[in-house]
Design an enzyme around this catalytic site. Structure first.
Site, PDB file in Angstrom:
ATOM      1  N   ARG A  45       0.794  -1.192   0.000  1.00  0.00           N
ATOM      2  CA  ARG A  45       0.000   0.000   0.000  1.00  0.00           C
ATOM      3  C   ARG A  45       0.851   1.278   0.000  1.00  0.00           C
ATOM      4  NH1 ARG A  45      -3.648  -1.992   5.007  1.00  0.00           N
ATOM      5  NH2 ARG A  45      -2.040  -3.575   5.142  1.00  0.00           N
ATOM      6  N   GLY A  46       2.083   1.159   0.441  1.00  0.00           N
ATOM      7  CA  GLY A  46       2.906   2.338   0.744  1.00  0.00           C
ATOM      8  C   GLY A  46       3.114   3.338  -0.376  1.00  0.00           C
ATOM      9  N   GLU A 101       7.964   2.347  -5.690  1.00  0.00           N
ATOM     10  CA  GLU A 101       7.977   1.892  -4.298  1.00  0.00           C
ATOM     11  C   GLU A 101       8.169   3.091  -3.379  1.00  0.00           C
ATOM     12  OE1 GLU A 101       7.147   0.068  -2.093  1.00  0.00           O
ATOM     13  OE2 GLU A 101       8.464  -1.676  -1.933  1.00  0.00           O
ATOM     14  N   ASP A 102       7.647   3.009  -2.176  1.00  0.00           N
ATOM     15  CA  ASP A 102       7.843   4.129  -1.247  1.00  0.00           C
ATOM     16  C   ASP A 102       9.228   4.090  -0.609  1.00  0.00           C
ATOM     17  OD1 ASP A 102       7.083   1.796   0.039  1.00  0.00           O
ATOM     18  OD2 ASP A 102       5.976   2.787   1.629  1.00  0.00           O
ATOM     19  N   ASP A 105      14.249  -0.801   2.191  1.00  0.00           N
ATOM     20  CA  ASP A 105      14.845  -0.944   3.515  1.00  0.00           C
ATOM     21  C   ASP A 105      15.813  -2.149   3.435  1.00  0.00           C
ATOM     22  OD1 ASP A 105      15.291  -0.976   6.231  1.00  0.00           O
ATOM     23  OD2 ASP A 105      13.242  -1.251   6.823  1.00  0.00           O
ATOM     24  N   LYS A 133      17.130   3.357   2.381  1.00  0.00           N
ATOM     25  CA  LYS A 133      17.916   3.237   3.617  1.00  0.00           C
ATOM     26  C   LYS A 133      19.020   2.225   3.350  1.00  0.00           C
ATOM     27  CE  LYS A 133      14.524   3.545   7.363  1.00  0.00           C
ATOM     28  NZ  LYS A 133      13.858   2.689   8.384  1.00  0.00           N
ATOM     29  N   PHE A 154      13.052   5.538  11.864  1.00  0.00           N
ATOM     30  CA  PHE A 154      11.708   5.009  11.628  1.00  0.00           C
ATOM     31  C   PHE A 154      10.875   6.135  11.039  1.00  0.00           C
ATOM     32  CE2 PHE A 154       9.022   1.476  12.148  1.00  0.00           C
ATOM     33  CZ  PHE A 154       7.740   1.991  12.167  1.00  0.00           C
ATOM     34  N   VAL A 155      10.489   5.992   9.775  1.00  0.00           N
ATOM     35  CA  VAL A 155       9.798   7.103   9.096  1.00  0.00           C
ATOM     36  C   VAL A 155       8.333   6.775   8.798  1.00  0.00           C
ATOM     37  CG1 VAL A 155      11.843   8.162   8.084  1.00  0.00           C
ATOM     38  CG2 VAL A 155      10.688   6.329   6.835  1.00  0.00           C
ATOM     39  N   ASP A 161       3.386   3.956   6.727  1.00  0.00           N
ATOM     40  CA  ASP A 161       2.627   3.834   7.976  1.00  0.00           C
ATOM     41  C   ASP A 161       3.473   3.411   9.163  1.00  0.00           C
ATOM     42  OD1 ASP A 161       3.021   1.120   6.907  1.00  0.00           O
ATOM     43  OD2 ASP A 161       1.760   0.505   8.587  1.00  0.00           O
ATOM     44  N   ARG A 167      -0.253   7.369   7.353  1.00  0.00           N
ATOM     45  CA  ARG A 167       0.018   7.346   5.907  1.00  0.00           C
ATOM     46  C   ARG A 167      -0.395   8.658   5.248  1.00  0.00           C
ATOM     47  NH1 ARG A 167       1.173   1.974   4.029  1.00  0.00           N
ATOM     48  NH2 ARG A 167       0.123   0.334   5.193  1.00  0.00           N
TER      49      ARG A 167
HETATM   50  C1  PRP Z   1       6.998  -1.689   3.360  1.00  0.00           C
HETATM   51  C2  PRP Z   1       7.275  -0.652   2.299  1.00  0.00           C
HETATM   52  C3  PRP Z   1       8.047  -1.416   1.263  1.00  0.00           C
HETATM   53  C4  PRP Z   1       8.797  -2.455   2.074  1.00  0.00           C
HETATM   54  C5  PRP Z   1      10.243  -2.081   2.161  1.00  0.00           C
HETATM   55  O1  PRP Z   1       5.890  -2.453   2.959  1.00  0.00           O
HETATM   56  O2  PRP Z   1       6.072  -0.125   1.769  1.00  0.00           O
HETATM   57  O3  PRP Z   1       7.175  -2.075   0.362  1.00  0.00           O
HETATM   58  O4  PRP Z   1       8.186  -2.483   3.359  1.00  0.00           O
HETATM   59  O5  PRP Z   1      10.953  -2.940   2.999  1.00  0.00           O
HETATM   60  P1  PRP Z   1      12.070  -3.977   2.547  1.00  0.00           P
HETATM   61  O6  PRP Z   1      13.012  -3.251   1.626  1.00  0.00           O
HETATM   62  O7  PRP Z   1      12.719  -4.329   3.866  1.00  0.00           O
HETATM   63  O8  PRP Z   1      11.423  -5.145   1.922  1.00  0.00           O
HETATM   64  P2  PRP Z   1       4.942  -3.261   3.956  1.00  0.00           P
HETATM   65  O9  PRP Z   1       5.251  -4.720   3.849  1.00  0.00           O
HETATM   66  O10 PRP Z   1       4.998  -2.652   5.319  1.00  0.00           O
HETATM   67  O11 PRP Z   1       3.516  -3.019   3.300  1.00  0.00           O
HETATM   68  P3  PRP Z   1       2.751  -1.649   2.967  1.00  0.00           P
HETATM   69  O12 PRP Z   1       3.392  -1.076   1.710  1.00  0.00           O
HETATM   70  O13 PRP Z   1       1.354  -2.114   2.744  1.00  0.00           O
HETATM   71  O14 PRP Z   1       2.874  -0.704   4.144  1.00  0.00           O
END
Ligand code: PRP
Length: 178
Positions: A45-46, A101-102, A105, A133, A154-155, A161, A167
């Site tokens: 969703r991000g 992608e948002d 990490d 990151k 932590f952002v 979210d 969000r």
């Molecule tokens: C979060 C974010 C990225 C992912 C990044 O998604 O939106 O998609 O984690 O992390 P990574 O590089 O460690 O894989 P999340 O699984 O929390 O779902 P969301 O987008 O619905 O919030």
């Protein structure tokens, strides 16, 4: 965990995000100048806020599609197991594709998704993440375009979210537990 009190400090303003998106779009337009129609894929969703601003700044013929991948659930730690919860509606074979992608990490999500999409033989596959990151990386992955490189904070906000909250903030903020 979400019951722990916290405050949010602004880290990247809405104005700085908008300026960066303008610059990124100039680059993306050059890369895809010859495209018939670019498929812009938002990872739910991000990315929903970022993709909305990005496509409105892109002066290219586009289609929008979404894929939902999750590796965090409601927690703060990656499970490292990326699940596809919702796949694309359209086929991408022979198409120009930009995955949006948002945040990158550990890198597991975007690495997994781009590998999966490559098996569908797109003509051209590129990725963009608003935030990166690099200090948290567990797999060797780098998006083709990055909005901002950030430290291990932590952002939240601008689509990102904390336990499904925040969000809708128009800026990127860092969470400070009080
Ligand atoms: C979060 C974010 C990225 C992912 C990044 O998604 O939106 O998609 O984690 O992390 P990574 O590089 O460690 O894989 P999340 O699984 O929390 O779902 P969301 O987008 O619905 O919030």
């Amino acid at each position: 965990m979400s019951a722990r009190p916290y405050v949010i400090e602004e880290m990247i303003s809405a104005k700085a995000i908008a300026a960066r998106i303008e610059a990124l779009c100039r680059d993306i337009q050059k890369e895809f100048a010859e495209t018939n129609k670019l498929v812009v894929v938002g990872l739910l969703r991000g990315s929903f806020v970022f993709i909305a601003d990005l496509v409105r700044e892109l002066d290219l013929p586009i289609e929008v599609d979404f894929l939902e991948a999750s590796s965090y659930g409601d927690g703060m730690e990656s499970t490292r197991e990326v699940r596809i919860l919702k796949d694309l509606r359209g086929a991408i074979e022979g198409r120009d594709v930009l995955v949006v992608e948002d945040i990158v990490d550990t890198g597991h999500t975007l690495n997994h998704v781009t590998q999966l999409l490559r098996t569908r033989r797109p003509a051209h596959l590129r990725s963009i993440a608003l935030l990166d990151k690099p200090s948290r990386r567990e797999v060797d992955f780098r998006a083709d375009w990055i909005g901002f490189e950030i430290p291990d904070e932590f952002v939240v906000g601008y689509g990102i979210d904390f336990a499904q909250r925040n969000r809708n903030l128009p800026f990127i903020g860092k969470v400070r537990f009080t």
